[in-house]
Design an enzyme around this catalytic site. Structure first.
Site, PDB file in Angstrom:
ATOM      1  N   CYS A 131       3.409   8.336   1.710  1.00  8.55           N
ATOM      2  CA  CYS A 131       3.775   7.324   2.690  1.00  8.55           C
ATOM      3  C   CYS A 131       3.877   6.007   1.932  1.00  8.55           C
ATOM      4  O   CYS A 131       2.870   5.510   1.414  1.00  8.55           O
ATOM      5  CB  CYS A 131       2.726   7.240   3.798  1.00  8.55           C
ATOM      6  SG  CYS A 131       3.113   6.020   5.066  1.00  8.55           S
ATOM      7  N   CYS A 133       4.124  -5.843  15.709  1.00  8.67           N
ATOM      8  CA  CYS A 133       3.601  -4.823  16.619  1.00  8.67           C
ATOM      9  C   CYS A 133       2.094  -5.025  16.791  1.00  8.67           C
ATOM     10  O   CYS A 133       1.354  -5.163  15.817  1.00  8.67           O
ATOM     11  CB  CYS A 133       3.893  -3.429  16.078  1.00  8.67           C
ATOM     12  SG  CYS A 133       5.666  -3.088  15.903  1.00  8.67           S
ATOM     13  N   CYS A 192       4.976  -7.343   7.262  1.00  4.22           N
ATOM     14  CA  CYS A 192       6.018  -6.956   8.211  1.00  4.22           C
ATOM     15  C   CYS A 192       6.169  -8.071   9.245  1.00  4.22           C
ATOM     16  O   CYS A 192       5.178  -8.646   9.690  1.00  4.22           O
ATOM     17  CB  CYS A 192       5.655  -5.642   8.906  1.00  4.22           C
ATOM     18  SG  CYS A 192       6.936  -5.033  10.046  1.00  4.22           S
ATOM     19  N   CYS A 245      -1.399   1.837   7.755  1.00  2.89           N
ATOM     20  CA  CYS A 245      -0.684   0.897   6.898  1.00  2.89           C
ATOM     21  C   CYS A 245      -1.152  -0.534   7.129  1.00  2.89           C
ATOM     22  O   CYS A 245      -1.341  -0.974   8.246  1.00  2.89           O
ATOM     23  CB  CYS A 245       0.822   1.023   7.106  1.00  2.89           C
ATOM     24  SG  CYS A 245       1.396   0.694   8.777  1.00  2.89           S
ATOM     25  N   CYS A 276      -0.687  -2.766  14.945  1.00  2.00           N
ATOM     26  CA  CYS A 276      -0.455  -2.448  13.538  1.00  2.00           C
ATOM     27  C   CYS A 276      -1.045  -3.525  12.643  1.00  2.00           C
ATOM     28  O   CYS A 276      -0.758  -4.719  12.820  1.00  2.00           O
ATOM     29  CB  CYS A 276       1.043  -2.313  13.283  1.00  2.00           C
ATOM     30  SG  CYS A 276       1.478  -2.054  11.546  1.00  2.00           S
ATOM     31  N   GLU A 287       0.834  -1.196   0.000  1.00  2.00           N
ATOM     32  CA  GLU A 287       0.000   0.000   0.000  1.00  2.00           C
ATOM     33  C   GLU A 287       0.871   1.250   0.000  1.00  2.00           C
ATOM     34  O   GLU A 287       2.011   1.227   0.473  1.00  2.00           O
ATOM     35  CB  GLU A 287      -0.880   0.032   1.255  1.00  2.00           C
ATOM     36  CG  GLU A 287      -1.829  -1.135   1.380  1.00  2.00           C
ATOM     37  CD  GLU A 287      -2.526  -1.158   2.730  1.00  2.00           C
ATOM     38  OE1 GLU A 287      -2.273  -0.251   3.544  1.00  2.00           O
ATOM     39  OE2 GLU A 287      -3.303  -2.085   2.965  1.00  2.00           O
TER      40      GLU A 287
END
Length: 350
Positions: free
Chosen positions: A108, A119, A115, A339, A122, A95
């Site tokens: 961004c 986290c 990822c 994100c 997120c 994205e």
């Protein structure tokens, strides 16, 4: 699909010159291609009419020009935020977001598909890591929006690597991409217009400081209490807060540049006056700026954003201790601009 061909955006200027030589072409052809890609935003060999037809045919045969395909685009109600879901040539998703400000057009962009940092709050962390992006795939996100803005006689002014992924886990490709975009003969965007955001990969912060570039550094901090931060950001168990702060102070000493601390305010979790006082104590005396961002809610995290009055009180504590602080406006909440949110939706459907 063009996955068996090298992506043209993965090549540096010198590498492109070498390819031209191998193809029996004069070196100046590389500059013509470079200008066409990065300054006039051509997206295929057929569009590069400064080249002879024979060379355009060779380029089409030997290189991939399309790194990603826009699958879905959503726009905020005020028209100031546009988010695009892209599909890469191998089927993975990333994205990117375009944000309009008064004087800036900020992108961004993503450095990884997914990822691996995990986290808790997120959406990308909830998705897991698919793979690193190449330098060309990072660049292609910028060029997509550069073309979009150029059609309206506008241009990209700032780029932040705060999208999907941990940039410092893909350090070499990220630096290659920024150096190419910064190159005056390419997009020519000033070094201080780029910001790399990391959750705190300490050895890479040191390496980045030693590069002595003018690129900006942002740290996703979110707490200075090791127990809480380890819950929010598991890599904190490997690189705890004190080590991270030491690395940040080294960066400031080495570069004479400030570091930005990103702090997601989560109601009842990390937004108390005591949390603010601990943060102020930990970063006192450092050239820095704190961005407070009320949490972007995600389906995989049940907590809520801090209310405005509590955010104001938190900011006031920092300012009283001479730490510059901004409560950053949340952008594109209704279009899930945080994100990873569109990509996780797409993956759940596939």
């Amino acid at each position: 699909m063009e996955t068996n061909k090298p992506l043209i955006y993965d090549l540096s200027n010198s590498e492109l010159e070498a390819r031209m030589k191998d193809m029996g072409e004069p070196s100046f052809r590389a500059k013509q291609i470079w200008v066409a890609l990065y300054q006039t935003f051509r997206i295929s060999p057929e569009e590069i009419t400064t080249l002879p037809k024979s060379l355009r045919e060779k380029l089409a045969d030997r290189f991939a020009f399309k790194a990603l395909t826009a699958l879905r685009e959503v726009q905020s109600e005020d028209g100031r935020t546009i988010k695009t879901l892209f599909k890469l040539q191998d089927g993975n998703f990333i994205e990117a977001v375009l944000m309009y400000y008064e004087e800036r057009r900020t992108l961004c962009i993503s450095s990884q598909s997914g990822c691996g940092m995990g986290c808790s709050f997120c959406a990308t962390g909830q998705m897991g890591l698919r793979r690193n992006l190449t330098s060309g795939e990072i660049i292609a996100q910028v060029m997509y929006y550069a073309r979009y803005l150029a059609e309206m006689d506008d241009k990209v002014t700032n780029v932040v690597l705060m999208g999907m992924g941990e940039p410092f886990q893909n350090y070499d490709h990220v630096m290659e991409a920024l150096d190419r975009l910064n190159n005056p003969e390419a997009l020519g965007l000033g070094a201080r217009r780029f910001t790399i955001s990391t959750i705190g990969i300490v050895p890479k912060i040191i390496e980045f400081a030693d590069e002595e570039t003018q690129y900006n550094l942002a740290i996703s901090l979110h707490s200075v209490d090791d127990s809480l931060r380890s819950q929010l950001i598991p890599i904190n168990r490997k690189y705890p807060v004190d080590e991270l702060i030491v690395a940040c102070r080294y960066y400031v000493r080495k570069t004479s540049r400030r570091v930005t601390f990103e702090y997601a305010l989560i109601q009842g979790v990390n937004d108390s006056i005591a949390d603010a006082e601990r943060l102020a104590h930990k970063i006192r005396g450092m050239i820095c700026h704190v961005n407070l961002i009320p949490l972007n809610p995600t389906q995989g995290y049940r907590e809520q954003p801090t209310q405005a009055d509590q955010a104001d009180a938190f900011c006031a504590i920092l300012e009283e201790r001479n730490i510059p602080c901004t409560i950053r406006m949340r952008r594109g909440i209704e279009i899930q601009a945080g994100c990873g949110q569109l990509a996780t939706q797409m993956e759940s459907k596939s």
